[in-house]
Design an enzyme around this catalytic site. Structure first.
Site, PDB file in Angstrom:
ATOM      1  N   LYS A  29       0.843  -1.195   0.000  1.00 21.57           N
ATOM      2  CA  LYS A  29       0.000   0.000   0.000  1.00 21.57           C
ATOM      3  C   LYS A  29       0.873   1.238   0.000  1.00 21.57           C
ATOM      4  O   LYS A  29       2.108   1.140   0.027  1.00 21.57           O
ATOM      5  CB  LYS A  29      -1.009  -0.004   1.144  1.00 21.57           C
ATOM      6  CG  LYS A  29      -0.447  -0.005   2.537  1.00 21.57           C
ATOM      7  CD  LYS A  29      -1.527   0.250   3.575  1.00 21.57           C
ATOM      8  CE  LYS A  29      -2.708  -0.705   3.512  1.00 21.57           C
ATOM      9  NZ  LYS A  29      -3.502  -0.705   4.741  1.00 21.57           N
ATOM     10  N   LYS A  87      -7.472  -5.653  -2.555  1.00 24.42           N
ATOM     11  CA  LYS A  87      -8.278  -5.026  -1.496  1.00 24.42           C
ATOM     12  C   LYS A  87      -8.802  -3.672  -1.960  1.00 24.42           C
ATOM     13  O   LYS A  87      -8.028  -2.839  -2.436  1.00 24.42           O
ATOM     14  CB  LYS A  87      -7.413  -4.796  -0.255  1.00 24.42           C
ATOM     15  CG  LYS A  87      -7.166  -6.046   0.569  1.00 24.42           C
ATOM     16  CD  LYS A  87      -6.026  -5.826   1.554  1.00 24.42           C
ATOM     17  CE  LYS A  87      -6.314  -4.736   2.566  1.00 24.42           C
ATOM     18  NZ  LYS A  87      -5.078  -4.376   3.323  1.00 24.42           N
TER      19      LYS A  87
HETATM   20  O1  LIG Z   1      -4.336  -3.535   6.246  1.00 22.47           O
HETATM   21  C1  LIG Z   1      -3.784  -3.183   7.282  1.00 22.47           C
HETATM   22  C2  LIG Z   1      -3.414  -1.777   7.549  1.00 22.47           C
HETATM   23  O2  LIG Z   1      -2.269  -1.396   6.886  1.00 22.47           O
HETATM   24  C3  LIG Z   1      -3.358  -1.495   8.994  1.00 22.47           C
HETATM   25  O3  LIG Z   1      -2.465  -0.446   9.310  1.00 22.47           O
HETATM   26  P1  LIG Z   1      -2.380   0.014  10.831  1.00 22.47           P
HETATM   27  O4  LIG Z   1      -2.162  -1.220  11.659  1.00 22.47           O
HETATM   28  O5  LIG Z   1      -1.225   0.947  10.903  1.00 22.47           O
HETATM   29  O6  LIG Z   1      -3.678   0.670  11.126  1.00 22.47           O
END
Ligand SMILES: O=C[C@H](O)COP(=O)(O)O
Length: 251
Positions: A29, A87
């Protein structure tokens, strides 16, 4: 419970690769473009090449608008680039019908190209803050669109966590609805080790994290570290073992 870790680029993905035995899915991401911000196709490709072949690579398509054609094309870009978990954050969808419309296009675009790819419809536990579709509608949206999993993350990364917005009982209902229709249930949103007991107990299939495995617990400034991934996994395993004992004893 499977562990999905979200690096922000090739460098962090290489650190994930060092901890590959402790994780199940590497999720590409671009956090500076949003909670489910999409990264460049060449980054997905490079990460696919860097991560052991037996670890699936996931890619987020973005916190998407209600533009089914645009989103379907973006999803195809992700799968063509080597991701097999796609996703989609249904940020701009205000009704289940809009969300189904978007996800149907994604499912078709992705599965026409790669039938075994796994499509994840994601909503937000803090949907009330951004005005998008109700989180408990996600399992039905996923089912009616032909997606494989329903997910929740948080839209606003301000330090508040999944359970601040949806208590464990509501998350349990989310998981129950997903399982009822044969879908996997994925949960994320600044999840910490102290949340793992509840996530295990309610039957979560996939937990997604970034901040918890970054230095200082900071998803923006901190970097993902292999030893933090290993420690997080050890806690997951401990809770899984405890849960098995509790279920066996109760039975
Ligand atoms: O898909 C998972 C996310 O990247 C969660 O990120 P985070 O744990 O920093 O909220």
């Amino acid at each position: 419970m499977l562990l999905l870790i979200s690096p922000d680029g090739v460098e962090e993905a290489l650190d994930c690769a060092k901890a590959a035995q402790h994780l199940d899915i590497v999720d590409v991401k671009k956090p500076d473009e949003g909670s489910l911000g999409a990264n460049f196709p060449w980054v997905i490709r490079e990460i696919r090449e860097a991560v052991p072949a037996d670890k699936p690579v996931s890619a987020t398509v973005g916190d998407v608008p209600y533009k089914p054609g645009t989103v379907a094309q973006a999803a195809l870009g992700a799968v063509v680039s080597g991701a097999t978990y796609i996703k989609v954050g249904l940020y701009g969808c205000t009704t289940p019908e809009q969300a189904i419309d978007v996800m149907r296009g994604v499912v078709r675009a992705v599965k026409d190209h790669r039938p075994d790819a796994f499509v994840v419809a994601s909503g937000y536990a803090d949907a009330h803050r951004v005005g998008c579709v109700n989180p408990l509608a996600l399992p039905d949206i996923a089912r009616r669109s032909g997606s494989d999993a329903a997910m929740l993350d948080t839209a606003v990364k301000d330090g508040t966590r999944l359970f601040d917005h949806l208590p464990p009982e509501t998350c349990e209902e989310f998981v129950r609805r997903a399982h009822e229709t044969g879908l996997l249930a994925a949960l994320a949103g600044s999840v910490r080790v102290e949340d793992l007991g509840a996530l295990t107990r309610i039957g979560t299939d996939i937990v997604g994290v970034r901040g918890a495995v970054c230095e200082g617990g900071d998803r923006n400034v901190g970097r993902i570290r292999p030893h933090l991934v290993a420690a997080f996994r050890a806690e997951m395993d401990r809770h899984a073992a405890q849960h098995t004992v509790a279920v066996t004893t109760a039975g």
